[in-house]
Design a protein around this motif. Sequence first.
Motif, short mmCIF file in Angstrom:
data_model
loop_
_atom_site.label_atom_id
_atom_site.label_comp_id
_atom_site.label_asym_id
_atom_site.label_seq_id
_atom_site.Cartn_x
_atom_site.Cartn_y
_atom_site.Cartn_z
N HIS A 89 0.94 -1.38 0.11
CA HIS A 89 -0.09 0.23 0.16
C HIS A 89 0.80 1.32 -0.08
CE1 HIS A 89 -0.06 -1.49 4.42
NE2 HIS A 89 0.19 -0.17 4.48
N TYR A 90 2.12 1.26 0.33
CA TYR A 90 2.94 2.45 0.37
C TYR A 90 3.07 2.67 -1.23
CZ TYR A 90 7.51 0.32 -0.95
OH TYR A 90 8.48 -0.49 -1.60
N MET A 91 3.12 1.70 -2.16
CA MET A 91 3.56 2.04 -3.46
C MET A 91 2.28 2.64 -3.96
SD MET A 91 5.01 -1.60 -4.18
CE MET A 91 6.23 -2.47 -3.48
N TRP A 92 0.95 2.16 -4.13
CA TRP A 92 -0.16 2.95 -4.82
C TRP A 92 -0.47 4.24 -3.95
CZ3 TRP A 92 -4.21 4.06 -1.33
CH2 TRP A 92 -4.45 3.08 -0.37
N ALA A 93 -0.20 4.25 -2.53
CA ALA A 93 -0.36 5.74 -2.01
C ALA A 93 0.32 6.81 -2.38
CB ALA A 93 -0.27 5.32 -0.48
N SER A 94 1.73 6.33 -2.45
CA SER A 94 2.79 7.24 -2.95
C SER A 94 2.47 7.92 -4.36
CB SER A 94 4.08 6.94 -2.95
OG SER A 94 4.26 5.62 -3.69
N VAL A 95 1.95 7.08 -5.33
CA VAL A 95 1.54 7.40 -6.63
C VAL A 95 0.25 8.41 -6.42
CG1 VAL A 95 0.57 6.70 -8.89
CG2 VAL A 95 2.59 5.49 -7.77
N LEU A 96 -0.74 8.01 -5.68
CA LEU A 96 -1.96 8.78 -5.73
C LEU A 96 -1.77 9.99 -5.01
CD1 LEU A 96 -4.49 6.20 -4.95
CD2 LEU A 96 -4.31 7.46 -6.99
N SER A 97 -0.69 10.38 -4.10
CA SER A 97 -0.32 11.44 -3.30
C SER A 97 0.23 12.81 -4.47
CB SER A 97 0.62 11.32 -2.42
OG SER A 97 2.08 10.87 -2.83
N PHE A 98 0.87 12.16 -5.48
CA PHE A 98 1.44 13.07 -6.49
C PHE A 98 0.40 13.65 -7.45
CE2 PHE A 98 5.26 10.87 -5.55
CZ PHE A 98 6.33 12.07 -5.63
N PHE A 99 -0.79 13.08 -7.45
CA PHE A 99 -2.00 13.49 -8.10
C PHE A 99 -3.01 14.35 -7.50
CE2 PHE A 99 0.00 9.98 -10.57
CZ PHE A 99 0.00 10.40 -11.91
N THR A 100 -3.18 14.17 -6.26
CA THR A 100 -4.05 15.03 -5.53
C THR A 100 -3.31 16.49 -5.15
OG1 THR A 100 -2.95 14.03 -3.41
CG2 THR A 100 -5.10 13.05 -4.45
N ARG A 101 -3.22 17.09 -6.12
CA ARG A 101 -2.45 18.34 -5.97
C ARG A 101 -3.00 19.70 -6.32
NH1 ARG A 101 1.89 19.63 -9.58
NH2 ARG A 101 0.90 21.79 -9.74
N PHE A 102 -4.50 19.68 -5.95
CA PHE A 102 -5.21 20.75 -6.50
C PHE A 102 -5.23 21.63 -5.20
CE2 PHE A 102 -6.11 17.84 -9.92
CZ PHE A 102 -5.79 18.33 -10.71
N ASP A 103 -5.66 22.87 -5.24
CA ASP A 103 -5.89 23.97 -4.23
C ASP A 103 -7.31 23.74 -3.60
OD1 ASP A 103 -5.00 25.32 -2.28
OD2 ASP A 103 -5.13 27.20 -3.49
N THR A 104 -7.64 22.72 -2.90
CA THR A 104 -9.02 22.39 -2.64
C THR A 104 -8.89 21.83 -1.29
OG1 THR A 104 -9.67 20.43 -3.56
CG2 THR A 104 -10.34 22.51 -4.86
N THR A 105 -9.99 22.08 -0.35
CA THR A 105 -9.77 21.09 0.90
C THR A 105 -9.95 19.59 0.53
OG1 THR A 105 -10.88 23.03 2.01
CG2 THR A 105 -10.82 20.79 3.18
N THR A 106 -10.93 19.12 -0.13
CA THR A 106 -10.68 17.71 -0.50
C THR A 106 -9.31 17.39 -1.11
OG1 THR A 106 -12.93 17.82 -1.27
CG2 THR A 106 -11.99 15.99 -2.09
#
Length: 271
Positions: free
Chosen positions: A223-240
């Motif tokens: 899970h550290y593999m898929w979580a690290s990938v998704l963390s790069f794409f959650t890059r927008f300036d919204t609370t969510t």
Amino acid sequence: MARAQSEGEYEALLIHPLARSSDIQTVHDEGKTSLASSQMQRQRVLLANDAAFALWMAWSLAVFLVYWGAWHLVYDNGPGNGHSAATFFQAVAAYALFHCALFHAGACHRHFCGGWRTLGVTLATCFFFPGVYRGIQALIPSGAFLMLSAQGFEQLNALGWVICVVALLLVAGVVIYHVYRARQRSRRFCIAYFGSFVALGLVVVLAATIGPHWNAGAFHIHHYMWASVLSFFTRFDTTTSRVCQALFVGVVTQEVSGLGLVSFYDPKVPP
């Protein structure tokens, strides 16, 4: 790119990772500030960005050390639990490089632009969620615990499949939300954003199909593999988006601090 009129918008444009020099120059030429004052503003913004980077790295490494101490000194009753000093330093170096790349490529500077409340929520989530995630794992029965491998899916019971479907729906919701946000940006941003998704997907497909033929063992996505990938794409300036990034960082922290950099392949399981 929209023309900025206020000083705050101008400073935001200066630190925007996708801002072009021509956009900044246009804003400067149409603004009311002089060249000297705009240079001073730019220096202040860059200095603030450097300070934010230093704080982000210091906090991340501090959280890592806290959880490493919890997993290896408290729960495992001392450091003699099979994890060598080399494993520890490898995990620390990889974790630091991950956060260094995430701060710049994942637009983590935006956590520092929304006030102390926004920053506090992000840092608190990064700190507490690894423990919460570990507690959730402990509550899942052994037959229902999902291992992202062929053997793991074969061993899932009915409860495990329910948990799997719920988890996939949550991840799909996060992906759909960020795809929607990405489509609101420029064409150049969309090409880079979606192109990165496709490239990483191809890497996973190649690793899953080619690696086992080299007798490397069964393919297993931790899970550290898929979580690290998704963390790069959650890059927008919204609370969510900010909260999602902090949650994914917490998932990475939980496993890397507890197990180190576990391999894609399990040599104990035949491919």
